[in-house]
Design a protein around this motif. Structure first.
Motif: not given
Length: 575
Positions: A34-55
């Motif tokens: 889950g290392k990259s998942i944490i970075i993905d979360a930060i990416g979303l936090l600063i405005g990255g493209r979201g998806s329902v697949d993340y829920v």
């Protein structure tokens, strides 16, 4: 910098809350933990493209929240942006970003608890965090981004000239747009003139007066309620004036207090107050009488007002929301009529003005080019030094300019095609030769993955201090390197982290050894569900994790010794 990150119901993360410090923080763990998942979360936090697949499966929404501390002296652009958005920092100069993603695909964004759009969240977030992953390498390969890299490096040296260029560029765009509109076909111009002449005549015949609609609304209200006004105002007057009414009682009180004041001077002030009240009430009663006597029962005037308001309402539907808006529109089309009637004269005048602005703009653009070329030499020297440190001593780096040259500044030519862009007249490409004797070629055509990683680090080593972001994240930018190059990359990442904050996902033990904080990412099962956990490692645990990174499956005494040596060498280097 990023002080704390909280993630709930995101991908395989149930709930994680992580605190971060200054300096270099590395995140390690098995692949898939889950290392990259944490970075993905930060990416979303600063405005990255979201998806329902993340829920996370079974949850209604994913929640990500980050707490950032701000240094106002280092984040002036961010402070200006927050002021423009009406968002203030608290006394501790912190900012909280939050983003929720629902199973319906909705994104709910907040900055310091204020609801914002995703675009605003992205604008703020990009000034807080700079994420560089394997996909981010593509930015370095895009030649249209190279001028931006150069301008960031040369920011202070270009500031004054860029401001002058921007002012002239805005003038140029405005003049060009005006001239293009004026140069439309004769038929279109004639049709436009007929239309606005008809509109102006209609408005002129209406003889509107400023604020006329508001005054008419008020008069209509008064006329429509004239009977009620007469009754209530007359009743107020009758309550004050007449035998046995209010004023007579106040006069009696005034006479009595006057007699008492003649016996006790302490009552003089009170006597004056009561006397003043009497005279004020008397004057008010006369005003009330004059008012109700002036009230007219005039149905004809009311009909006239209704007809006029109806006429104004028709004009509002075509020309503006209020009479003042309509008058402003009339003024603007009067100017346009004058321009169209004198079109040929205006064309000559505006062509001359456009050509003059273009000449001034070209002079400023050439000055900007000269300054950029001077700064490019410094960037080449700095990059070359960084590449030598990263064992790319045979690599030659260069900045190639392709600047527009203009021979014809006629208005006719400028309307067809413009040599000017918001950034100037320069197109910049980073050129590189990775081996001796090879010609310089565009970076994208000759660099391997490992070389691109080192180019990123070389640029970031130089540009980090110019970019103003509070946190820099490297997501496996050390992919494709090993040995002494890995050690050089580790030292370079550590160097970038001095005086700032760098988060780095890595599989290199050399990078992990340099960490000021080492976070271990793992996953386990609870109630039949996989979840990710994050915990900081102690000194002994850090050595054990580096041993695992060195050996893979089996950890031996030799790998533990090697890990200890790496940690000691890293500490010596940092000291």
């Amino acid at each position: 910098m990023l002080m704390e990150l909280t993630i709930r119901n995101f991908a395989i993360i149930d709930e994680v809350s992580v605190s971060f410090e200054e300096g270099l923080t590395v995140l390690t763990g098995e692949t898939g933990a889950g290392k990259s998942i944490i970075i993905d979360a930060i990416g979303l936090l600063i405005g990255g493209r979201g998806s329902v697949d993340y829920v996370r499966h079974g949850s209604k929404r994913a929640e990500i929240q980050g707490l950032f501390s701000i240094d106002p002296n280092m984040s002036k652009e961010l402070i200006r942006l927050l002021e423009d958005l009406g968002i203030s920092l608290d006394e501790e100069e912190t900012i909280v970003l939050r983003r929720d993603i629902t199973t319906q695909g909705k994104s709910i964004c907040r900055v310091n608890e204020k609801l914002t759009t995703l675009a605003v969240l992205r604008e703020v977030g990009q000034l807080l965090v700079d994420i560089h992953g394997q996909h981010e390498h593509q930015k370095l390969l895009q030649t249209d981004k190279h001028l931006l890299f150069l301008d960031r490096f040369a920011e202070s040296s270009l500031l004054k000239t860029r401001n002058e260029y921007d002012k002239l560029y805005q003038q140029f765009l405005k003049k060009r747009e005006q001239l293009m509109q004026l140069s439309e076909s004769e038929q279109q111009m004639a049709q436009r003139l007929d239309l606005i002449q008809y509109q102006f005549k209609e408005l002129e015949e209406a003889e509107l007066q400023p604020n006329e609609d508001e005054e008419l609304y008020e008069e209509r209200k008064k006329l429509a309620n004239s009977e009620g006004l007469y009754r209530t105002v007359h009743g107020t007057y009758e309550s004050l004036y007449g035998d046995g009414k209010g004023l007579e009682w106040v006069m009696a009180a005034m006479n009595q207090i006057e007699e008492a004041a003649s016996m006790d001077q302490d009552l003089h002030k009170l006597q004056e107050t009561i006397a003043n009240c009497y005279y004020l009430l008397e004057e008010s009663s006369f005003s009330l009488r004059d008012y109700y006597e002036s009230i007219e029962f005039d149905p004809e005037r009311l009909n006239t007002i209704e007809a006029r308001l109806s006429e104004i309402s028709q004009l509002k539907r075509k020309y503006g929301e209020s009479v003042n808006d309509i008058l402003e529109y009339a003024s603007s089309i009067q100017e346009e009529m004058d321009m169209l009637k004198n079109r040929e004269q205006r064309l000559v005048q505006w062509e001359q003005e456009l050509e003059a602005v273009a000449n001034d703009l070209f002079v400023e653009a050439n000055h900007l080019t000269k300054l950029r070329k001077d700064q490019a030499k410094k960037l080449i020297t700095s990059i070359q030094k960084q590449l030598n440190d990263l064992y790319m001593k045979d690599t030659v780096f260069d900045v190639e300019f392709d600047s527009k040259t203009v021979s014809d500044f006629s208005a006719n030519q400028l309307m067809k095609t413009s040599p000017f862009r918001r950034s100037g007249i320069d197109h910049v490409s980073f050129m590189v030769a990775t081996n001796k004797g090879e010609p310089l070629k565009p970076l994208a055509k000759v660099a391997s993955g490992g070389e691109i990683s080192r180019m990123i680090l070389a640029l970031k080593s130089i540009l980090a201090r110019h970019e103003g972001v509070t946190s820099l994240i490297f997501d496996e930018v050390d992919t494709g390197v090993s040995g002494r190059v890995a050690q050089a990359i580790a030292e370079k990442i550590q160097h970038i982290s001095v005086g700032s904050q760098v988060l780095c996902i890595t599989h290199l033990p050399q990078v992990a050894a340099m960490a000021d904080t080492h976070l271990f990412i793992s996953k386990d099962e609870k109630k039949g569900r996989t979840r990710t956990k994050v915990r900081p490692l102690t000194v002994d645990e850090k050595a054990e994790e580096i041993s695992r990174m060195i050996s893979g499956v089996e950890i031996t005494d030799l790998t533990r010794q090697h890990a200890t040596e790496l940690l000691e060498q890293a500490q010596q280097m940092k000291n």
